[in-house]
Design a protein around this motif. Structure first.
Motif, short mmCIF file in Angstrom:
data_model
loop_
_atom_site.label_atom_id
_atom_site.label_comp_id
_atom_site.label_asym_id
_atom_site.label_seq_id
_atom_site.Cartn_x
_atom_site.Cartn_y
_atom_site.Cartn_z
N ILE A 79 58.53 45.24 42.26
CA ILE A 79 58.26 46.16 43.68
C ILE A 79 58.90 47.01 43.55
N THR A 80 58.46 48.27 43.80
CA THR A 80 59.18 49.56 43.64
C THR A 80 58.89 50.35 45.08
N SER A 81 60.11 50.75 45.40
CA SER A 81 60.00 51.68 46.70
C SER A 81 61.44 52.58 47.10
N HIS A 82 61.49 53.05 48.22
CA HIS A 82 63.05 53.12 48.53
C HIS A 82 63.58 52.07 49.17
N GLY A 83 64.97 52.19 49.20
CA GLY A 83 65.65 50.82 49.51
C GLY A 83 66.99 51.21 50.21
N ALA A 84 67.38 50.14 50.81
CA ALA A 84 68.89 50.50 51.33
C ALA A 84 69.33 48.63 51.30
N PRO A 85 70.75 48.64 51.39
CA PRO A 85 71.25 47.40 51.18
C PRO A 85 70.53 46.21 51.93
N GLY A 86 70.09 45.31 51.26
CA GLY A 86 69.13 44.09 51.86
C GLY A 86 67.83 44.34 52.32
N LEU A 87 67.36 45.37 51.69
CA LEU A 87 65.87 45.70 52.32
C LEU A 87 65.03 46.66 51.18
N LEU A 88 63.94 46.65 51.27
CA LEU A 88 62.85 47.41 50.44
C LEU A 88 61.87 48.08 51.52
N SER A 89 61.79 49.52 51.54
CA SER A 89 61.12 50.04 52.42
C SER A 89 59.58 49.74 52.44
N THR A 90 58.95 49.18 53.35
CA THR A 90 57.47 48.89 53.67
C THR A 90 56.88 49.38 54.70
N TRP A 91 57.81 50.14 55.56
CA TRP A 91 57.33 50.63 56.91
C TRP A 91 56.13 51.74 56.72
N PHE A 92 55.10 51.75 57.39
CA PHE A 92 54.02 52.23 57.58
C PHE A 92 53.54 52.71 58.71
N ASN A 93 53.84 53.86 59.24
CA ASN A 93 53.47 54.29 60.42
C ASN A 93 51.95 53.89 61.17
N GLY A 94 52.40 52.84 62.38
CA GLY A 94 51.02 52.29 62.59
C GLY A 94 50.68 51.05 62.24
N ALA A 95 50.97 50.74 61.10
CA ALA A 95 50.43 49.75 60.29
C ALA A 95 51.40 48.54 60.08
N ILE A 96 52.63 49.01 59.66
CA ILE A 96 53.77 47.94 59.17
C ILE A 96 55.05 48.23 59.98
N SER A 97 55.56 47.59 60.60
CA SER A 97 56.83 48.05 61.40
C SER A 97 58.09 47.48 60.97
N ARG A 98 57.95 46.69 59.98
CA ARG A 98 59.06 46.02 59.34
C ARG A 98 59.48 46.08 58.05
N ASP A 99 60.48 46.39 57.33
CA ASP A 99 60.70 46.47 56.04
C ASP A 99 61.28 44.80 55.35
N LEU A 100 60.53 44.98 53.96
CA LEU A 100 60.67 43.79 53.42
C LEU A 100 62.40 43.39 52.99
N GLN A 101 62.85 42.43 53.44
CA GLN A 101 64.30 42.06 53.47
C GLN A 101 64.51 41.10 52.43
N THR A 102 65.69 40.77 51.86
CA THR A 102 66.23 39.84 50.67
C THR A 102 65.57 38.57 51.32
N GLY A 103 66.08 38.39 52.67
CA GLY A 103 65.75 36.71 53.17
C GLY A 103 63.96 36.52 53.04
N ASP A 104 63.53 37.63 53.38
CA ASP A 104 61.87 37.16 53.09
C ASP A 104 61.33 37.06 51.84
N LEU A 105 61.88 37.72 50.83
CA LEU A 105 61.41 37.77 49.62
C LEU A 105 61.93 36.36 49.06
N ALA A 106 63.14 35.94 49.25
CA ALA A 106 63.91 34.59 48.68
C ALA A 106 62.82 33.63 49.30
N ARG A 107 62.69 33.62 50.53
CA ARG A 107 61.92 32.49 51.11
C ARG A 107 60.40 32.29 50.43
#
Length: 449
Positions: free
Chosen positions: A305-333
Motif C-alpha cells: 500500500i502506497t499513499s500519504h500517511g500520518a501516525p496510525g493511518l494511510l490516506s485513502t480520502w477521496f472527495n465525495g467518494a471515501i470519507s475515512r482514512d485506512l487506520q492501523t486497526g482496520d488493516l490488522a483486523r
C-alpha cells in the motif's frame, strides 16, 4: 486586585470551588449589570482555565469541524487554534495595562473563551459552519462574543473597546484560516483548487463488477508449490505517483516473480476513478479474502500500500467518494480475518512505521518506508516512484529477490540519498516474524535457475 499566585492559597480556597466561582464571575461580568468581583488569578487557577479551554475546544473541533476520527493532521490544526487563543488572551491582558501582566484579566479571558466555545458548539448545530457566512455567524461570533463583553465590562468602553477590537481581528482571522476558510483567495481560485468530485453513485455501482473482474481472474495456487500472490493499493487519489507505483509493481511481479493472474490492484485515482476498484476498507477486505481462499499454506502474499500517511493511518480520502482514512486497526483486523498463511506487508508512506506493532505476527514480514515518527520522501505528483518505492522495488529487488535483503539494500540507498539532500532520515523499518523466514526461503528456492 489580583490574588497571590501560590499554590497553597489556591488549594486552601478549594480548587474546584474557586474554578466554579471564576466561571460564575465571568458569566456575571458579561451579563447586564457587570459584576465587579475580581477573578481568582493564582497559577493553578490559570492552569485549570487552560485545561478546561483545551478540553472544550477539542470537543468542539472533533464534533463540529471533523466528524471523523481525530487524526494527527487534524490535531495539529486544533493545537494551533488553542495556542493562538491563549496567546491572544495573554497579549490583550498585557496591552490593556501598558505592558504590565494582569493575571486576573488573563484568567478571565480564558474562561470567557471557554464560554464562547460552548456557544459555538451549540450554534454550529443551528447554522452549519460552511463557508464565510456560516463560519462567521456559526463559529467566530459566538466563540469571541463573551471575551469581547468581558473586556468591555472589565476595562470600560474606551480601553475595553480597543482591546476587544484587537482581540477580534487577531483571533478572528486566524480562527477562520485554521477552520479552513480561505482568506486570501477569491471564489474562482478556491473552485479551481478544490479536489474534483466523481459521480459517486455511478462509481459505487461499478465497484462489484470491478472487483469481480479481478477476483474471478485469480489463479489458485498449486498445492505443494510456494507461489506469490499480491494485493496492491494506491491510497491518495490526487497525485498520480501512487497509482503509477502500483502499476509498475504489478508489471514487475508478473515479469520477475511469475505472479501474473495472482495480482489484485485497488487504486484511488481522481483522473480515472472507475478504471480499477477503489482502495477502501470494503474492497480491501474482499480482495484479501479472495486471495486467502486461493492461497495454499505454503504460498506468500505481498500486500503493498502506497499513499500519504500520518501516525496510525494511510490516506485513502477521496472527495465525495471515501470519507475515512485506512487506520492501523482496520488493516490488522482485515488481515487477521482473511487468514492469509504468509505475508510480506509493505507500507510506503510517511509515519508508516506506526503500522508495525498492530500488524506484527510470526507469519509476517513488515517493511515500511519510514519510522513511526518520521516522514518519507519522493511523493511529488510527477514522479514515477516514491523514494523508498524506487529503492526497494527497482533497486533492492534487482539485486536480490529476497525481500529481507532487498529491504536492507533499500535502507542503505534511502539513508545515503537523504543525507546527501539534507533531509531528516526516514529510517525505513524491517520487522520479521519468527516463522515467515522459513516460508520465504522455500518460496525463494523455486525462483532459482
Amino acid at each position: 486586585m489580583s490574588e497571590p499566585s501560590g499554590t497553597s492559597e489556591v488549594l486552601s480556597g478549594g480548587l474546584l470551588a474557586r474554578s466554579v466561582e471564576n466561571l460564575s464571575t465571568v458569566i456575571r461580568r458579561i451579563l447586564p449589570g457587570a459584576d465587579t468581583r475580581p477573578v481568582h488569578a493564582g497559577s493553578t487557577d490559570a492552569l485549570v482555565a487552560f485545561v478546561v479551554l483545551i478540553a472544550i475546544e477539542a470537543l468542539v473541533y472533533v464534533i463540529l469541524v471533523s466528524p471523523g476520527s481525530l487524526t494527527y493532521w487534524e490535531m495539529r490544526g486544533f493545537a494551533g487554534g488553542v495556542v493562538f487563543h491563549v496567546l491572544a488572551a495573554l497579549l490583550v491582558a498585557v496591552a490593556a495595562r501598558r505592558g504590565e501582566v494582569v493575571p486576573d484579566l488573563a484568567v478571565g479571558l480564558l474562561w470567557a473563551l471557554t464560554i464562547g466555545l460552548v456557544l459555538a458548539f451549540v450554534a454550529g448545530f443551528v447554522i452549519p459552519p460552511d463557508g464565510w457566512l456560516g463560519w462567521i455567524i456559526g463559529y467566530a461570533l459566538p466563540s469571541m462574543l463573551p471575551a469581547v463583553l468581558f473586556l468591555l465590562a472589565t476595562l470600560g468602553p474606551v480601553t475595553g473597546g480597543i482591546a476587544a477590537l484587537a482581540f477580534v481581528v487577531s483571533v478572528g482571522l486566524v480562527t477562520l484560516e485554521w477552520a479552513g476558510v480561505p482568506l486570501w483567495t477569491n471564489d474562482e481560485e478556491v473552485a479551481s483548487e478544490a479536489p474534483p468530485v466523481p459521480d459517486t453513485e455511478a462509481l459505487y455501482a461499478a465497484q462489484p463488477d470491478l472487483l469481480r473482474q479481478q477476483t474471478a481472474a485469480l489463479r489458485s495456487g498449486q498445492a505443494g508449490v510456494p507461489e506469490l500472490f499480491a494485493v496492491l493499493g494506491a491510497g491518495h487519489p490526487y497525485e498520480g505517483v501512487f497509482a503509477r507505483e502500483v502499476d509498475a509493481v504489478a508489471d514487475q511481479l508478473a515479469t520477475d516473480f511469475g505472479a501474473e493472474g495472482r495480482v489484485i490492484r485497488l487504486v484511488n485515482d481522481a483522473a480515472t476513478p472507475a478504471a480499477l476498484p477503489l482502495l477502501n476498507r470494503t474492497n480491501l477486505a474482499t480482495a484479501l479474502f479472495s486471495v486467502g481462499r486461493a492461497m495454499n499454506e505454503e504460498d506468500i502474499l505481498l500486500l503493498f500500500i502506497t499513499s500519504h500517511g500520518a501516525p496510525g493511518l494511510l490516506s485513502t480520502w477521496f472527495n465525495g467518494a471515501i470519507s475515512r482514512d485506512l487506520q492501523t486497526g482496520d488493516l490488522a483486523r482485515i488481515l487477521d480475518e482473511a487468514r492469509i498463511p504468509n505475508a510480506v506487508i509493505v507500507v510506503s508512506a510517511c509515519y508508516s512505521g506506526s503500522f508495525v506493532e498492530a500488524l506484527r505476527a510470526s507469519n509476517r514480514l513488515i517493511l515500511t518506508a519510514a519510522r513511526a515518527d518520521r516522514a518519507s520522501f519522493g511523493c511529488a505528483a510527477e514522479n514515477e516512484w516514491t523514494d523508498w518505492g524506487r529503492a526497494f522495488f527497482q533497486e533492492g529487488l534487482a539485486e536480490s529477490f529476497d525481500p529481507r535483503e532487498a529491504a536492507r539494500i533499500a535502507q542503505d540507498i534511502v539513508a545515503e540519498n537523504e543525507a546527501r539532500e539534507g533531509y531528516d532520515a526516514s529510517q525505513p523499518q524491517i520487522a520479521e516474524g519468527a516463522s515467515i523466514g522459513a516460508a520465504l526461503d522455500r518460496w525463494l528456492a523455486t525462483l532459482q535457475p
